[in-house]
Design a protein around this motif. Sequence first.
Motif, mmCIF file in Angstrom:
data_model
loop_
_atom_site.group_PDB
_atom_site.id
_atom_site.type_symbol
_atom_site.label_atom_id
_atom_site.label_comp_id
_atom_site.label_asym_id
_atom_site.label_seq_id
_atom_site.Cartn_x
_atom_site.Cartn_y
_atom_site.Cartn_z
ATOM 1 N N ALA A 154 -27.821 95.032 41.016
ATOM 2 C CA ALA A 154 -27.540 95.215 42.441
ATOM 3 C C ALA A 154 -27.118 96.653 42.729
ATOM 4 O O ALA A 154 -27.497 97.239 43.755
ATOM 5 C CB ALA A 154 -26.444 94.248 42.891
ATOM 6 N N VAL A 155 -26.348 97.242 41.826
ATOM 7 C CA VAL A 155 -25.964 98.645 41.969
ATOM 8 C C VAL A 155 -27.195 99.542 41.858
ATOM 9 O O VAL A 155 -27.379 100.483 42.633
ATOM 10 C CB VAL A 155 -24.907 99.030 40.916
ATOM 11 C CG1 VAL A 155 -24.633 100.536 40.947
ATOM 12 C CG2 VAL A 155 -23.612 98.261 41.156
ATOM 13 N N ASP A 156 -28.063 99.235 40.902
ATOM 14 C CA ASP A 156 -29.315 99.986 40.754
ATOM 15 C C ASP A 156 -30.136 99.952 42.047
ATOM 16 O O ASP A 156 -30.701 100.966 42.474
ATOM 17 C CB ASP A 156 -30.153 99.399 39.623
ATOM 18 C CG ASP A 156 -29.965 100.149 38.314
ATOM 19 O OD1 ASP A 156 -29.202 101.121 38.287
ATOM 20 O OD2 ASP A 156 -30.585 99.733 37.307
ATOM 21 N N ALA A 157 -30.219 98.769 42.649
ATOM 22 C CA ALA A 157 -31.003 98.614 43.874
ATOM 23 C C ALA A 157 -30.401 99.447 45.007
ATOM 24 O O ALA A 157 -31.133 100.053 45.800
ATOM 25 C CB ALA A 157 -31.067 97.143 44.272
ATOM 26 N N GLN A 158 -29.076 99.497 45.079
ATOM 27 C CA GLN A 158 -28.428 100.290 46.121
ATOM 28 C C GLN A 158 -28.637 101.785 45.889
ATOM 29 O O GLN A 158 -28.849 102.549 46.832
ATOM 30 C CB GLN A 158 -26.935 99.971 46.166
ATOM 31 C CG GLN A 158 -26.163 100.723 47.254
ATOM 32 C CD GLN A 158 -26.706 100.443 48.639
ATOM 33 O OE1 GLN A 158 -26.597 99.327 49.140
ATOM 34 N NE2 GLN A 158 -27.307 101.445 49.285
ATOM 35 N N ILE A 159 -28.592 102.192 44.641
ATOM 36 C CA ILE A 159 -28.848 103.598 44.311
ATOM 37 C C ILE A 159 -30.252 103.990 44.754
ATOM 38 O O ILE A 159 -30.467 105.051 45.354
ATOM 39 C CB ILE A 159 -28.668 103.844 42.797
ATOM 40 C CG1 ILE A 159 -27.198 103.688 42.413
ATOM 41 C CG2 ILE A 159 -29.163 105.235 42.417
ATOM 42 C CD1 ILE A 159 -26.939 103.742 40.918
ATOM 43 N N ALA A 160 -31.229 103.123 44.469
ATOM 44 C CA ALA A 160 -32.605 103.389 44.881
ATOM 45 C C ALA A 160 -32.722 103.431 46.399
ATOM 46 O O ALA A 160 -33.445 104.269 46.959
ATOM 47 C CB ALA A 160 -33.537 102.325 44.308
ATOM 48 N N ALA A 161 -32.008 102.536 47.101
ATOM 49 C CA ALA A 161 -32.055 102.508 48.560
ATOM 50 C C ALA A 161 -31.496 103.792 49.152
ATOM 51 O O ALA A 161 -31.965 104.262 50.192
ATOM 52 C CB ALA A 161 -31.269 101.300 49.084
ATOM 53 N N HIS A 162 -30.500 104.382 48.493
ATOM 54 C CA HIS A 162 -29.929 105.647 48.956
ATOM 55 C C HIS A 162 -30.838 106.835 48.618
ATOM 56 O O HIS A 162 -30.659 107.931 49.160
ATOM 57 C CB HIS A 162 -28.563 105.881 48.308
ATOM 58 C CG HIS A 162 -27.418 105.260 49.054
ATOM 59 N ND1 HIS A 162 -26.328 104.707 48.423
ATOM 60 C CD2 HIS A 162 -27.193 105.105 50.381
ATOM 61 C CE1 HIS A 162 -25.475 104.257 49.326
ATOM 62 N NE2 HIS A 162 -25.984 104.482 50.515
ATOM 63 N N GLY A 163 -31.781 106.618 47.705
ATOM 64 C CA GLY A 163 -32.625 107.734 47.265
ATOM 65 C C GLY A 163 -31.971 108.572 46.194
ATOM 66 O O GLY A 163 -32.355 109.725 45.961
ATOM 67 N N TYR A 164 -30.982 107.976 45.508
ATOM 68 C CA TYR A 164 -30.265 108.692 44.464
ATOM 69 C C TYR A 164 -30.756 108.261 43.079
ATOM 70 O O TYR A 164 -31.745 107.540 42.946
ATOM 71 C CB TYR A 164 -28.759 108.450 44.590
ATOM 72 C CG TYR A 164 -28.169 108.914 45.908
ATOM 73 C CD1 TYR A 164 -28.694 109.999 46.592
ATOM 74 C CD2 TYR A 164 -27.069 108.246 46.468
ATOM 75 C CE1 TYR A 164 -28.148 110.416 47.799
ATOM 76 C CE2 TYR A 164 -26.513 108.661 47.663
ATOM 77 C CZ TYR A 164 -27.062 109.745 48.331
ATOM 78 O OH TYR A 164 -26.515 110.149 49.529
ATOM 79 N N ASP A 165 -30.033 108.701 42.077
ATOM 80 C CA ASP A 165 -30.424 108.514 40.697
ATOM 81 C C ASP A 165 -29.260 107.875 39.933
ATOM 82 O O ASP A 165 -28.124 108.341 40.050
ATOM 83 C CB ASP A 165 -30.745 109.896 40.116
ATOM 84 C CG ASP A 165 -31.536 109.840 38.832
ATOM 85 O OD1 ASP A 165 -31.932 108.747 38.426
ATOM 86 O OD2 ASP A 165 -31.740 110.915 38.244
ATOM 87 N N ASN A 166 -29.522 106.818 39.183
ATOM 88 C CA ASN A 166 -28.500 106.180 38.360
ATOM 89 C C ASN A 166 -28.167 107.095 37.184
ATOM 90 O O ASN A 166 -29.007 107.355 36.337
ATOM 91 C CB ASN A 166 -29.039 104.829 37.855
ATOM 92 C CG ASN A 166 -28.095 104.149 36.884
ATOM 93 O OD1 ASN A 166 -27.184 104.745 36.326
ATOM 94 N ND2 ASN A 166 -28.324 102.862 36.654
ATOM 95 N N ARG A 167 -26.918 107.552 37.121
ATOM 96 C CA ARG A 167 -26.527 108.424 36.026
ATOM 97 C C ARG A 167 -25.654 107.725 34.995
ATOM 98 O O ARG A 167 -25.496 108.222 33.878
ATOM 99 C CB ARG A 167 -25.803 109.683 36.550
ATOM 100 C CG ARG A 167 -26.585 110.489 37.562
ATOM 101 C CD ARG A 167 -28.070 110.602 37.243
ATOM 102 N NE ARG A 167 -28.353 111.324 36.013
ATOM 103 C CZ ARG A 167 -29.445 111.143 35.283
ATOM 104 N NH1 ARG A 167 -30.347 110.247 35.624
ATOM 105 N NH2 ARG A 167 -29.635 111.855 34.190
ATOM 106 N N HIS A 168 -25.046 106.555 35.341
ATOM 107 C CA HIS A 168 -24.269 105.858 34.310
ATOM 108 C C HIS A 168 -25.182 105.295 33.222
ATOM 109 O O HIS A 168 -24.699 104.973 32.127
ATOM 110 C CB HIS A 168 -23.373 104.755 34.902
ATOM 111 C CG HIS A 168 -24.032 103.857 35.882
ATOM 112 N ND1 HIS A 168 -23.942 104.037 37.246
ATOM 113 C CD2 HIS A 168 -24.797 102.751 35.704
ATOM 114 C CE1 HIS A 168 -24.609 103.083 37.857
ATOM 115 N NE2 HIS A 168 -25.138 102.297 36.950
ATOM 116 N N GLN A 169 -26.479 105.214 33.496
ATOM 117 C CA GLN A 169 -27.400 104.749 32.463
ATOM 118 C C GLN A 169 -27.534 105.753 31.323
ATOM 119 O O GLN A 169 -28.079 105.438 30.260
ATOM 120 C CB GLN A 169 -28.777 104.474 33.063
ATOM 121 C CG GLN A 169 -29.502 105.703 33.563
ATOM 122 C CD GLN A 169 -30.834 105.374 34.225
ATOM 123 O OE1 GLN A 169 -31.266 104.231 34.210
ATOM 124 N NE2 GLN A 169 -31.466 106.376 34.804
#
Length: 322
Positions: A154-169
């Motif tokens: 769900a956090v990943d999906a929100q990051i994508a919706a913002h147009g950002y990049d998941n960095r905790h991965q």
Amino acid sequence: MAKATPAFRYTERDLTRFRETQQLAYHCAEQVAAWIEPGVTERQATAELRRRLVAAGVQDFFHVPFAWFGDRTAFRHFHTPLQFFAGNRRLEEGMPYVLDCAPVVDGYTADIGYGGKVGENRVWDRLAADLEVYRELILEEVRARKPLSEVYAAVDAQIAAHGYDNRHQVYPGRVIGHQVTRNTARGPAGVNVFGFGVRTLQTLGRELISERLHGRSPLWADGRSSRHAPTPGLWAVEPHIGFRGVGIKFEELLVVTEDDAYWLDDDLPHVRRWTTTTRQTATQNTAAPENAAAPENTAAAEQAAAPESTAATEPTTLEATR
């Protein structure tokens, strides 16, 4: 097959001590944030953070303090764990930074992340404001008793919706969080191996074995080991987002009981920042009713104030990092 959910193990006194340790950590991070200036290196910042923590009564560390400047806040070009350690990157005007520390006082552990900037950086401003959404989302999903891997998604999906990049991965194990317990190991205090305290490694190793035997993991990621409901206890949670060369996160303790969840403390720098911004916006809207008669002017002003949030002026993070 996983066994029954364990009972919440901490008393109100324990929670008070965890909260005090977290407050101490954030207080020292704020002191260092006020101290740093252009020209300071990451190593100097971590040394100053450690000095202040020890002076405040910290006896040991879950992990050594970290500091990341510039595009290192977004973990760009990180390929090995050694790149997480502080280096010789010097802070420059307009740069973002992240301070991360995990002090231990009388066995009570905190793990915090503090994001800031030197001078003006409008991309950082946008990310800092949007970060509030993730704090609310994580709490809502955990309260619904969603499996930890689904909360991560769900956090990943929100990051994508913002147009950002998941960095905790990028963190080892792709973790967005990990369990925190009272450290009762008897190894030497203040001794670190690969950046982690010896007592931390003893405690974490014991927790890993115990949780795996019950089909759970003390590490919160997006893999099979996190396909279980939130385990009662304390979790250090750190959603970390990035856009191009700018990264930001918060990290704080989440309390999970058998049937509820809540953030251990709302009196934290990032929460105060969001509250102040909300109040300022409400005051401005109340003080300038004439803007309501000219919506086209308001829209133009908002666009001018935050061009980085529009698709027309900024490509997505994925485009920028190819």
